[in-house]
Motif scaffolding. Structure first.
Motif, PDB file in Angstrom:
ATOM      1  N   VAL A  83      33.055  39.902  37.320  1.00 55.07           N
ATOM      2  CA  VAL A  83      32.629  38.497  37.294  1.00 55.07           C
ATOM      3  C   VAL A  83      32.290  38.107  35.858  1.00 55.07           C
ATOM      4  O   VAL A  83      31.456  38.748  35.214  1.00 55.07           O
ATOM      5  CB  VAL A  83      31.400  38.265  38.193  1.00 55.07           C
ATOM      6  N   THR A  84      32.956  37.084  35.340  1.00 55.97           N
ATOM      7  CA  THR A  84      32.633  36.546  34.020  1.00 55.97           C
ATOM      8  C   THR A  84      32.241  35.083  34.172  1.00 55.97           C
ATOM      9  O   THR A  84      32.794  34.369  35.009  1.00 55.97           O
ATOM     10  CB  THR A  84      33.824  36.659  33.049  1.00 55.97           C
ATOM     11  N   ALA A  85      31.287  34.647  33.375  1.00 52.37           N
ATOM     12  CA  ALA A  85      30.773  33.287  33.574  1.00 52.37           C
ATOM     13  C   ALA A  85      30.214  32.699  32.285  1.00 52.37           C
ATOM     14  O   ALA A  85      29.744  33.415  31.403  1.00 52.37           O
ATOM     15  CB  ALA A  85      29.680  33.298  34.642  1.00 52.37           C
ATOM     16  N   THR A  86      30.257  31.364  32.207  1.00 54.76           N
ATOM     17  CA  THR A  86      29.679  30.606  31.103  1.00 54.76           C
ATOM     18  C   THR A  86      29.025  29.356  31.677  1.00 54.76           C
ATOM     19  O   THR A  86      29.584  28.711  32.578  1.00 54.76           O
ATOM     20  CB  THR A  86      30.763  30.190  30.087  1.00 54.76           C
ATOM     21  N   THR A  87      27.845  29.010  31.168  1.00 54.33           N
ATOM     22  CA  THR A  87      27.135  27.812  31.627  1.00 54.33           C
ATOM     23  C   THR A  87      26.966  26.837  30.472  1.00 54.33           C
ATOM     24  O   THR A  87      26.541  27.231  29.384  1.00 54.33           O
ATOM     25  CB  THR A  87      25.745  28.166  32.196  1.00 54.33           C
ATOM     26  N   ALA A  88      27.317  25.580  30.715  1.00 51.98           N
ATOM     27  CA  ALA A  88      27.084  24.510  29.740  1.00 51.98           C
ATOM     28  C   ALA A  88      25.907  23.673  30.219  1.00 51.98           C
ATOM     29  O   ALA A  88      25.857  23.254  31.385  1.00 51.98           O
ATOM     30  CB  ALA A  88      28.328  23.631  29.601  1.00 51.98           C
TER      31      ALA A  88
ATOM     32  N   THR B 204      29.870  44.438  46.012  1.00 48.08           N
ATOM     33  CA  THR B 204      31.223  44.895  45.716  1.00 48.08           C
ATOM     34  C   THR B 204      32.204  43.731  45.845  1.00 48.08           C
ATOM     35  O   THR B 204      31.831  42.636  46.266  1.00 48.08           O
ATOM     36  CB  THR B 204      31.654  46.002  46.701  1.00 48.08           C
ATOM     37  N   ASN B 205      33.464  44.005  45.523  1.00 43.03           N
ATOM     38  CA  ASN B 205      34.509  43.002  45.765  1.00 43.03           C
ATOM     39  C   ASN B 205      35.368  43.405  46.961  1.00 43.03           C
ATOM     40  O   ASN B 205      36.536  43.031  47.068  1.00 43.03           O
ATOM     41  CB  ASN B 205      35.370  42.801  44.515  1.00 43.03           C
ATOM     42  N   ALA B 206      34.772  44.163  47.883  1.00 41.15           N
ATOM     43  CA  ALA B 206      35.486  44.592  49.086  1.00 41.15           C
ATOM     44  C   ALA B 206      35.852  43.388  49.951  1.00 41.15           C
ATOM     45  O   ALA B 206      35.132  42.391  49.989  1.00 41.15           O
ATOM     46  CB  ALA B 206      34.629  45.564  49.886  1.00 41.15           C
ATOM     47  N   SER B 207      36.950  43.499  50.666  1.00 42.78           N
ATOM     48  CA  SER B 207      37.367  42.417  51.567  1.00 42.78           C
ATOM     49  C   SER B 207      37.179  42.791  53.035  1.00 42.78           C
ATOM     50  O   SER B 207      37.330  41.952  53.919  1.00 42.78           O
ATOM     51  CB  SER B 207      38.839  42.056  51.313  1.00 42.78           C
ATOM     52  N   THR B 208      36.844  44.057  53.300  1.00 42.82           N
ATOM     53  CA  THR B 208      36.582  44.529  54.656  1.00 42.82           C
ATOM     54  C   THR B 208      35.252  45.279  54.676  1.00 42.82           C
ATOM     55  O   THR B 208      34.786  45.757  53.635  1.00 42.82           O
ATOM     56  CB  THR B 208      37.708  45.454  55.146  1.00 42.82           C
TER      57      THR B 208
ATOM     58  N   ARG C  67      37.682  38.369  38.982  1.00 43.54           N
ATOM     59  CA  ARG C  67      38.965  39.033  38.813  1.00 43.54           C
ATOM     60  C   ARG C  67      38.804  40.512  39.188  1.00 43.54           C
ATOM     61  O   ARG C  67      38.193  41.278  38.452  1.00 43.54           O
ATOM     62  CB  ARG C  67      39.475  38.902  37.376  1.00 43.54           C
ATOM     63  N   GLY C  68      39.352  40.879  40.335  1.00 39.72           N
ATOM     64  CA  GLY C  68      39.171  42.222  40.850  1.00 39.72           C
ATOM     65  C   GLY C  68      39.755  43.315  39.972  1.00 39.72           C
ATOM     66  O   GLY C  68      39.323  44.468  40.039  1.00 39.72           O
ATOM     67  N   ASN C  69      40.732  42.975  39.136  1.00 41.23           N
ATOM     68  CA  ASN C  69      41.382  43.973  38.289  1.00 41.23           C
ATOM     69  C   ASN C  69      40.661  44.197  36.960  1.00 41.23           C
ATOM     70  O   ASN C  69      41.007  45.099  36.195  1.00 41.23           O
ATOM     71  CB  ASN C  69      42.837  43.550  38.013  1.00 41.23           C
TER      72      ASN C  69
END
Length: 350
Positions: free
Chosen positions: A98-103, A227-231, A87-89
Protein backbone atom coordinates in the motif's frame (compact mmCIF):
# COMPACT_ATOMS: atom_id res chain seq x y z
CA UNK A 1 3.79 24.34 0.74
CA UNK A 2 5.30 21.84 3.16
CA UNK A 3 6.32 18.42 1.86
CA UNK A 4 6.82 15.56 4.30
CA UNK A 5 8.46 12.25 3.43
CA UNK A 6 7.61 8.98 5.15
CA UNK A 7 10.75 9.36 7.24
CA UNK A 8 9.68 12.88 8.22
CA UNK A 9 6.31 11.55 9.39
CA UNK A 10 7.94 8.82 11.48
CA UNK A 11 10.12 11.47 13.15
CA UNK A 12 7.11 13.69 13.87
CA UNK A 13 4.60 11.36 15.47
CA UNK A 14 4.54 8.56 18.02
CA UNK A 15 2.10 5.66 17.82
CA UNK A 16 0.40 6.99 20.95
CA UNK A 17 -0.19 10.38 19.29
CA UNK A 18 -1.60 8.65 16.21
CA UNK A 19 -3.98 6.60 18.35
CA UNK A 20 -5.21 9.74 20.11
CA UNK A 21 -5.89 11.72 16.93
CA UNK A 22 -7.66 8.75 15.36
CA UNK A 23 -9.94 8.44 18.35
CA UNK A 24 -11.02 12.01 17.65
CA UNK A 25 -11.35 11.34 13.91
CA UNK A 26 -13.50 8.24 14.41
CA UNK A 27 -15.73 10.04 16.90
CA UNK A 28 -16.31 12.74 14.26
CA UNK A 29 -18.11 10.24 11.99
CA UNK A 30 -20.40 8.87 14.71
CA UNK A 31 -24.12 8.66 14.07
CA UNK A 32 -26.22 11.53 15.42
CA UNK A 33 -23.71 14.29 15.93
CA UNK A 34 -20.71 13.45 13.83
CA UNK A 35 -19.46 16.70 12.33
CA UNK A 36 -17.07 15.39 9.66
CA UNK A 37 -17.91 15.41 5.95
CA UNK A 38 -16.62 12.32 4.14
CA UNK A 39 -17.81 11.85 0.53
CA UNK A 40 -17.72 8.45 -1.10
CA UNK A 41 -14.30 7.40 -2.29
CA UNK A 42 -13.58 7.05 -6.00
CA UNK A 43 -11.87 3.81 -7.03
CA UNK A 44 -9.90 3.08 -10.20
CA UNK A 45 -9.20 -0.61 -10.86
CA UNK A 46 -5.82 -1.59 -12.22
CA UNK A 47 -6.32 -4.51 -14.57
CA UNK A 48 -3.32 -6.81 -14.32
CA UNK A 49 -2.61 -9.47 -16.93
CA UNK A 50 -4.74 -11.97 -14.99
CA UNK A 51 -7.77 -9.73 -14.48
CA UNK A 52 -10.53 -9.91 -17.07
CA UNK A 53 -12.62 -7.00 -15.78
CA UNK A 54 -12.65 -4.32 -13.10
CA UNK A 55 -14.54 -6.73 -10.82
CA UNK A 56 -11.65 -9.20 -11.11
CA UNK A 57 -9.02 -6.56 -10.39
CA UNK A 58 -7.12 -7.12 -7.16
CA UNK A 59 -5.24 -3.81 -7.46
CA UNK A 60 -6.88 -0.42 -7.00
CA UNK A 61 -6.11 3.28 -6.75
CA UNK A 62 -8.50 5.18 -4.47
CA UNK A 63 -9.22 8.91 -4.09
CA UNK A 64 -10.55 9.76 -0.62
CA UNK A 65 -11.53 13.36 0.37
CA UNK A 66 -12.64 14.53 3.81
CA UNK A 67 -13.34 17.67 5.83
CA UNK A 68 -13.13 18.08 9.61
CA UNK A 69 -14.73 21.38 10.69
CA UNK A 70 -13.53 23.14 13.84
CA UNK A 71 -16.35 22.52 16.29
CA UNK A 72 -14.65 24.11 19.29
CA UNK A 73 -11.69 26.29 20.22
CA UNK A 74 -9.39 23.31 20.69
CA UNK A 75 -9.90 21.83 17.20
CA UNK A 76 -8.49 23.10 13.93
CA UNK A 77 -10.42 22.58 10.71
CA UNK A 78 -8.84 20.13 8.31
CA UNK A 79 -9.55 19.58 4.63
CA UNK A 80 -7.75 17.27 2.25
CA UNK A 81 -7.65 14.16 0.13
CA UNK A 82 -5.64 10.96 0.20
CA UNK A 83 -4.57 9.09 -2.93
CA UNK A 84 -3.84 5.46 -2.06
CA UNK A 85 -2.84 2.56 -4.29
CA UNK A 86 -2.83 -1.15 -3.51
CA UNK A 87 -0.52 -3.29 -5.63
CA UNK A 88 -0.20 -6.93 -4.62
CA UNK A 89 3.02 -7.42 -6.59
CA UNK A 90 4.90 -4.57 -4.89
CA UNK A 91 6.70 -6.69 -2.25
CA UNK A 92 8.50 -8.57 -5.05
CA UNK A 93 9.78 -5.17 -6.19
CA UNK A 94 10.91 -4.20 -2.71
CA UNK A 95 7.98 -1.78 -2.34
CA UNK A 96 5.09 -1.61 0.18
CA UNK A 97 1.82 -3.24 -0.88
CA UNK A 98 0.00 0.00 0.00
CA UNK A 99 1.42 3.38 -1.04
CA UNK A 100 -0.30 6.65 -0.27
CA UNK A 101 -0.02 10.45 -0.36
CA UNK A 102 -2.27 13.02 1.34
CA UNK A 103 -2.76 16.61 0.17
CA UNK A 104 -4.04 19.10 2.77
CA UNK A 105 -5.88 22.27 1.77
CA UNK A 106 -6.29 25.57 3.50
CA UNK A 107 -10.05 25.23 4.00
CA UNK A 108 -10.65 28.99 3.63
CA UNK A 109 -8.58 29.67 0.49
CA UNK A 110 -8.56 26.19 -1.05
CA UNK A 111 -4.79 26.32 -1.57
CA UNK A 112 -2.76 23.15 -1.01
CA UNK A 113 -0.70 23.80 2.11
CA UNK A 114 1.01 20.44 2.53
CA UNK A 115 1.72 17.17 0.77
CA UNK A 116 2.34 14.28 3.12
CA UNK A 117 3.70 10.86 2.21
CA UNK A 118 1.12 8.62 3.84
CA UNK A 119 2.27 5.05 3.36
CA UNK A 120 3.39 4.87 7.00
CA UNK A 121 0.43 6.98 8.17
CA UNK A 122 -2.07 4.69 6.42
CA UNK A 123 -0.71 1.67 8.26
CA UNK A 124 -0.48 3.60 11.54
CA UNK A 125 -4.01 5.03 11.45
CA UNK A 126 -5.42 1.61 10.55
CA UNK A 127 -3.56 0.06 13.46
CA UNK A 128 -4.82 2.84 15.72
CA UNK A 129 -8.45 1.96 14.93
CA UNK A 130 -7.80 -1.71 15.65
CA UNK A 131 -6.05 -0.87 18.93
CA UNK A 132 -8.97 1.33 20.03
CA UNK A 133 -11.48 -1.41 19.18
CA UNK A 134 -9.38 -4.02 20.99
CA UNK A 135 -9.18 -1.84 24.09
CA UNK A 136 -12.95 -1.30 24.13
CA UNK A 137 -13.65 -5.01 23.86
CA UNK A 138 -11.14 -5.96 26.54
CA UNK A 139 -12.37 -3.37 29.06
CA UNK A 140 -15.13 -5.69 30.20
CA UNK A 141 -12.86 -8.67 30.80
CA UNK A 142 -11.70 -9.95 34.18
CA UNK A 143 -8.17 -9.20 35.49
CA UNK A 144 -7.35 -12.90 35.11
CA UNK A 145 -8.23 -12.81 31.40
CA UNK A 146 -6.14 -9.68 30.87
CA UNK A 147 -3.09 -10.87 32.81
CA UNK A 148 -1.24 -12.07 29.73
CA UNK A 149 -2.62 -12.10 26.20
CA UNK A 150 -1.52 -13.99 23.10
CA UNK A 151 -1.62 -11.88 19.95
CA UNK A 152 -1.62 -13.64 16.56
CA UNK A 153 -0.95 -11.44 13.53
CA UNK A 154 -1.45 -12.57 9.94
CA UNK A 155 0.85 -10.45 7.78
CA UNK A 156 4.46 -9.42 8.38
CA UNK A 157 4.37 -6.16 6.45
CA UNK A 158 4.13 -2.60 7.75
CA UNK A 159 0.46 -3.06 8.69
CA UNK A 160 1.28 -6.12 10.73
CA UNK A 161 4.19 -4.42 12.47
CA UNK A 162 2.26 -1.30 13.43
CA UNK A 163 -0.74 -3.33 14.62
CA UNK A 164 1.58 -5.13 17.00
CA UNK A 165 3.02 -1.84 18.29
CA UNK A 166 -0.37 -0.13 18.66
CA UNK A 167 -2.23 -3.01 20.30
CA UNK A 168 0.63 -3.63 22.72
CA UNK A 169 0.36 -0.02 23.90
CA UNK A 170 -3.23 -0.61 25.00
CA UNK A 171 -3.23 -4.30 25.97
CA UNK A 172 -0.98 -6.57 28.01
CA UNK A 173 0.39 -8.85 25.29
CA UNK A 174 3.05 -11.29 26.48
CA UNK A 175 3.10 -13.77 23.59
CA UNK A 176 3.25 -12.94 19.88
CA UNK A 177 2.76 -15.22 16.87
CA UNK A 178 3.43 -13.86 13.36
CA UNK A 179 1.88 -15.82 10.47
CA UNK A 180 2.97 -15.00 6.94
CA UNK A 181 3.16 -16.55 3.48
CA UNK A 182 6.93 -16.03 3.58
CA UNK A 183 8.55 -17.46 6.72
CA UNK A 184 11.63 -15.39 5.94
CA UNK A 185 9.68 -12.14 6.17
CA UNK A 186 8.01 -13.23 9.41
CA UNK A 187 11.38 -14.11 10.89
CA UNK A 188 12.75 -10.71 9.90
CA UNK A 189 9.95 -8.91 11.76
CA UNK A 190 10.36 -11.23 14.72
CA UNK A 191 14.08 -10.47 14.88
CA UNK A 192 13.30 -6.75 14.85
CA UNK A 193 11.06 -7.03 17.91
CA UNK A 194 13.51 -9.30 19.71
CA UNK A 195 16.32 -6.81 19.11
CA UNK A 196 14.17 -4.01 20.53
CA UNK A 197 13.37 -6.15 23.56
CA UNK A 198 9.61 -5.70 23.12
CA UNK A 199 8.93 -9.44 23.42
CA UNK A 200 10.74 -12.49 24.63
CA UNK A 201 8.08 -14.99 23.54
CA UNK A 202 7.72 -14.71 19.75
CA UNK A 203 6.89 -17.44 17.25
CA UNK A 204 6.67 -17.37 13.46
CA UNK A 205 4.49 -19.62 11.33
CA UNK A 206 4.32 -20.13 7.58
CA UNK A 207 0.76 -19.70 6.29
CA UNK A 208 0.92 -22.97 4.35
CA UNK A 209 1.54 -24.94 7.56
CA UNK A 210 -2.12 -25.58 8.39
CA UNK A 211 -1.46 -27.53 11.58
CA UNK A 212 0.66 -24.78 13.13
CA UNK A 213 -1.72 -22.06 11.90
CA UNK A 214 -4.62 -23.86 13.57
CA UNK A 215 -2.63 -24.19 16.79
CA UNK A 216 -1.84 -20.46 16.73
CA UNK A 217 -5.46 -19.46 16.10
CA UNK A 218 -6.80 -21.76 18.82
CA UNK A 219 -4.47 -20.16 21.37
CA UNK A 220 -5.11 -16.55 20.42
CA UNK A 221 -6.85 -13.98 22.61
CA UNK A 222 -6.52 -11.31 19.89
CA UNK A 223 -6.07 -11.89 16.14
CA UNK A 224 -5.14 -9.41 13.43
CA UNK A 225 -5.54 -10.13 9.72
CA UNK A 226 -3.51 -7.62 7.74
CA UNK A 227 -2.91 -9.28 4.39
CA UNK A 228 -3.90 -8.93 0.74
CA UNK A 229 -5.53 -12.38 0.76
CA UNK A 230 -8.70 -12.81 -1.28
CA UNK A 231 -9.93 -15.96 0.52
CA UNK A 232 -10.23 -16.79 4.25
CA UNK A 233 -6.94 -17.32 6.07
CA UNK A 234 -8.26 -19.81 8.63
CA UNK A 235 -11.42 -21.62 9.70
CA UNK A 236 -13.69 -19.63 11.98
CA UNK A 237 -14.38 -22.79 13.99
CA UNK A 238 -10.74 -22.72 15.20
CA UNK A 239 -11.21 -19.43 17.06
CA UNK A 240 -11.58 -19.76 20.83
CA UNK A 241 -14.65 -18.25 22.57
CA UNK A 242 -13.92 -14.72 23.76
CA UNK A 243 -11.35 -14.04 21.06
CA UNK A 244 -11.29 -10.60 19.45
CA UNK A 245 -10.41 -10.33 15.73
CA UNK A 246 -9.29 -7.20 13.86
CA UNK A 247 -9.71 -7.66 10.09
CA UNK A 248 -8.16 -4.87 8.02
CA UNK A 249 -6.77 -6.33 4.80
CA UNK A 250 -9.77 -6.84 2.51
CA UNK A 251 -11.60 -3.84 1.09
CA UNK A 252 -13.72 -4.99 -1.89
CA UNK A 253 -16.97 -7.03 -2.15
CA UNK A 254 -15.11 -10.08 -3.52
CA UNK A 255 -12.12 -10.24 -1.18
CA UNK A 256 -12.07 -11.58 2.34
CA UNK A 257 -9.69 -12.73 5.08
CA UNK A 258 -12.24 -14.38 7.40
CA UNK A 259 -15.05 -16.85 6.76
CA UNK A 260 -18.79 -16.81 7.43
CA UNK A 261 -18.45 -19.10 10.44
CA UNK A 262 -16.43 -16.50 12.35
CA UNK A 263 -18.80 -13.70 11.30
CA UNK A 264 -21.79 -15.71 12.53
CA UNK A 265 -20.08 -16.13 15.92
CA UNK A 266 -19.10 -12.48 16.28
CA UNK A 267 -20.47 -9.19 17.50
CA UNK A 268 -19.28 -6.96 14.65
CA UNK A 269 -17.81 -3.49 15.11
CA UNK A 270 -17.01 -1.41 12.01
CA UNK A 271 -15.07 1.79 11.35
CA UNK A 272 -17.64 2.99 8.79
CA UNK A 273 -21.04 1.80 7.59
CA UNK A 274 -19.44 1.08 4.18
CA UNK A 275 -17.54 -1.82 5.75
CA UNK A 276 -20.67 -3.95 5.54
CA UNK A 277 -20.15 -4.12 1.76
CA UNK A 278 -16.78 -5.86 2.02
CA UNK A 279 -16.52 -9.58 1.33
CA UNK A 280 -15.72 -10.41 4.96
CA UNK A 281 -19.17 -9.26 6.10
CA UNK A 282 -21.09 -10.65 3.12
CA UNK A 283 -23.17 -12.97 5.34
CA UNK A 284 -23.97 -10.26 7.87
CA UNK A 285 -25.18 -7.86 5.20
CA UNK A 286 -28.20 -10.07 4.53
CA UNK A 287 -29.20 -10.52 8.19
CA UNK A 288 -31.99 -8.17 9.25
CA UNK A 289 -31.78 -9.22 12.90
CA UNK A 290 -28.05 -8.53 13.29
CA UNK A 291 -26.43 -5.13 13.31
CA UNK A 292 -22.91 -3.75 13.21
CA UNK A 293 -21.80 -1.30 15.89
CA UNK A 294 -19.96 1.79 14.66
CA UNK A 295 -16.66 2.27 16.47
CA UNK A 296 -17.13 6.05 16.56
CA UNK A 297 -20.42 5.58 18.41
CA UNK A 298 -18.67 3.51 21.07
CA UNK A 299 -15.80 5.97 21.43
CA UNK A 300 -18.23 8.89 21.74
CA UNK A 301 -20.45 7.07 24.25
CA UNK A 302 -23.41 7.13 21.85
CA UNK A 303 -23.59 3.35 21.97
CA UNK A 304 -22.71 0.83 24.66
CA UNK A 305 -20.79 -2.29 23.78
CA UNK A 306 -22.61 -5.46 24.78
CA UNK A 307 -20.48 -8.53 24.17
CA UNK A 308 -23.16 -11.17 24.67
CA UNK A 309 -26.11 -10.89 22.30
CA UNK A 310 -27.11 -14.56 22.58
CA UNK A 311 -25.51 -17.93 23.24
CA UNK A 312 -24.33 -18.33 19.63
CA UNK A 313 -22.24 -15.14 19.63
CA UNK A 314 -19.03 -15.70 21.57
CA UNK A 315 -16.40 -13.62 19.70
CA UNK A 316 -15.93 -10.02 18.65
CA UNK A 317 -14.85 -8.73 15.25
CA UNK A 318 -13.62 -5.30 14.21
CA UNK A 319 -13.80 -4.76 10.46
CA UNK A 320 -11.94 -1.76 9.06
CA UNK A 321 -11.86 -0.45 5.50
CA UNK A 322 -10.40 2.93 6.43
CA UNK A 323 -11.92 6.37 6.22
CA UNK A 324 -10.47 9.56 4.79
CA UNK A 325 -11.20 11.49 7.97
CA UNK A 326 -8.54 9.38 9.71
CA UNK A 327 -6.13 10.15 6.90
CA UNK A 328 -6.53 13.92 6.85
CA UNK A 329 -6.59 14.27 10.64
CA UNK A 330 -3.45 12.14 10.98
CA UNK A 331 -1.70 14.07 8.20
CA UNK A 332 -2.68 17.41 9.75
CA UNK A 333 -1.19 16.37 13.09
CA UNK A 334 2.04 15.35 11.32
CA UNK A 335 2.20 18.74 9.56
CA UNK A 336 1.62 20.61 12.82
CA UNK A 337 4.37 18.64 14.56
CA UNK A 338 6.74 19.05 11.61
CA UNK A 339 6.36 22.82 11.62
CA UNK A 340 7.01 22.94 15.36
CA UNK A 341 10.14 20.79 14.98
CA UNK A 342 11.43 22.30 11.74
CA UNK A 343 11.05 19.05 9.82
CA UNK A 344 10.20 18.75 6.12
CA UNK A 345 10.81 20.66 2.90
CA UNK A 346 9.11 23.93 2.00
CA UNK A 347 8.29 24.32 -1.69
CA UNK A 348 7.28 27.59 -3.37
CA UNK A 349 4.46 26.72 -5.79
CA UNK A 350 3.90 30.28 -7.04
Amino acid sequence: MLVLSDLDVRRCLSIKEIIDVNSKALRSIRDNGGEAIVPRRIGLPYRSATACSSEDAEDWTLFKPAYFPASNDEDEEVMGMKLVSIRGNNPTLGLPTVTATTALNNAETGEVEAVVSSTYLTAARTAAGSALATKLVLEGRSPEELAGLTLVVFGAGLQGELHIRAICLLANVIRLVIVNRSKERANKLSAKFLKEGLFSDIHTVELSDEERVRCAVEGAHVIVTATNASTPLFAGSWVRPGCHVNSVGSYTPITREIDDELVKRSHAIVDTHEAINVGDLRWLKNQNDRKCTLLGNLLAGNDVFSEALDETIDCTLYKSVGTAIQDVCSAALAVKAAREKGIGTNVDMS
